[in-house]
Motif scaffolding. Structure first.
Motif, short mmCIF file in Angstrom:
data_model
loop_
_atom_site.label_atom_id
_atom_site.label_comp_id
_atom_site.label_asym_id
_atom_site.label_seq_id
_atom_site.Cartn_x
_atom_site.Cartn_y
_atom_site.Cartn_z
N UNK A 63 0.75 -4.49 12.87
CA UNK A 63 0.62 -4.97 11.32
C UNK A 63 -0.75 -5.20 10.93
N UNK A 64 -1.14 -4.75 9.68
CA UNK A 64 -2.51 -5.02 9.06
C UNK A 64 -2.28 -5.28 7.66
N UNK A 65 -3.48 -6.04 7.10
CA UNK A 65 -3.45 -6.24 5.77
C UNK A 65 -4.87 -6.20 5.12
N UNK A 66 -5.15 -5.69 3.95
CA UNK A 66 -6.53 -6.05 3.32
C UNK A 66 -6.41 -6.47 2.08
N UNK A 67 -7.14 -7.53 1.76
CA UNK A 67 -7.13 -8.13 0.45
C UNK A 67 -8.37 -8.54 0.06
N UNK A 68 -8.30 -8.75 -1.54
CA UNK A 68 -9.67 -9.21 -2.07
C UNK A 68 -9.21 -9.28 -3.57
N UNK A 69 -10.43 -10.11 -4.21
CA UNK A 69 -10.32 -10.31 -5.59
C UNK A 69 -11.10 -9.36 -6.30
N UNK A 70 -10.78 -9.10 -7.55
CA UNK A 70 -11.76 -8.56 -8.29
C UNK A 70 -11.04 -7.06 -8.95
N UNK A 71 -11.74 -6.35 -9.76
CA UNK A 71 -11.04 -5.14 -10.22
C UNK A 71 -11.57 -4.06 -9.36
N UNK A 72 -10.68 -3.54 -8.54
CA UNK A 72 -11.18 -2.31 -7.56
C UNK A 72 -9.79 -1.92 -6.96
N UNK A 73 -9.69 -0.82 -6.50
CA UNK A 73 -8.91 -0.15 -5.76
C UNK A 73 -8.70 -0.26 -4.32
N UNK A 74 -7.71 -0.44 -3.55
CA UNK A 74 -7.89 -1.08 -2.10
C UNK A 74 -6.38 -0.22 -1.50
N UNK A 75 -6.59 0.00 -0.31
CA UNK A 75 -5.55 0.89 0.66
C UNK A 75 -5.74 0.59 2.10
N UNK A 79 -5.15 9.71 4.15
CA UNK A 79 -4.34 10.05 2.74
C UNK A 79 -3.33 8.92 2.47
N UNK A 80 -2.84 8.18 3.46
CA UNK A 80 -1.98 7.14 3.20
C UNK A 80 -2.52 6.09 2.46
N UNK A 81 -3.77 5.53 2.89
CA UNK A 81 -4.76 4.61 2.35
C UNK A 81 -5.16 4.88 0.95
N UNK A 82 -5.72 6.17 0.82
CA UNK A 82 -5.80 6.71 -0.44
C UNK A 82 -4.81 6.52 -1.62
N UNK A 83 -3.78 7.12 -1.05
CA UNK A 83 -2.58 7.14 -1.90
C UNK A 83 -2.01 5.70 -2.31
N UNK A 84 -1.98 4.80 -1.51
CA UNK A 84 -1.75 3.18 -1.92
C UNK A 84 -2.62 2.58 -2.82
N UNK A 85 -3.79 3.07 -2.78
CA UNK A 85 -4.94 2.58 -3.68
C UNK A 85 -4.93 3.42 -5.07
N UNK A 86 -4.95 4.47 -5.11
CA UNK A 86 -5.10 5.31 -6.28
C UNK A 86 -3.86 6.00 -6.95
#
Length: 146
Positions: free
Chosen positions: A22-34, A74-81
């Motif tokens: 299991x993993x997670x990425x997080x941050x504050x601000x106006x950006x896309x993340x996956x 593909x998965x990370x991009x889809x989660x972000x965008x």
């Protein structure tokens, strides 16, 4: 987590799990993340999987490392965008080294970061417009109950 949502104005959070990791990425601000993690299973039909999204990329069998790298992207991009990445980005990821930071498109400030994990897993974090957001990638954890 207070102040963090999967798609809110205050922050970004993306989660993933696969076969006990299991993993997670997080941050504050106006950006896309996956974020995504996947086992580099040599028994999977990586050519068949990846060719659905980049049909001209595969001229034969691709190895598990390249297949897992393309799939996690593909998965990370889809989660972000919220959409499948353009074919040229998938092709770029397939040709890049297995680990490290990859600039995908200078116009959008999109990048992907790849890491190989123990036990044959690949991790990808995708972010766009994150130059000042500095997403935090939480340590990947082995969890038997996921």
């Amino acid at each position: 987590m207070p102040g963090f949502t999967t798609d809110g104005d205050e922050g970004r959070l993306s989660r993933t799990h696969s076969r006990g990791y299991a993993a997670a990425a997080l941050g504050k601000g106006d950006f896309r993340l996956g974020i995504d993690v996947e086992l580099e299973d040599p028994r999977r039909d990586w050519s068949g999987i990846v060719s659905r999204y980049a049909p001209d990329l595969i001229s034969g069998q691709i190895d598990a490392d390249t297949g897992a790298r393309c799939w996690t992207f593909l998965e990370a991009f889809y989660k972000a965008e919220g959409r499948v990445p353009p074919v040229d980005m998938i092709e770029h990821v397939a040709r890049e080294p297995e680990e490290g930071l990859t600039l995908l498109n200078a116009k959008t400030d999109g990048f992907a970061s790849f890491a190989r994990l123990p036990e044959g897993f690949t991790l990808c974090v995708y972010a766009r417009n994150a130059a000042f957001a500095a997403p935090l990638i939480l340590p990947v954890q082995r969890v038997d109950s996921v």
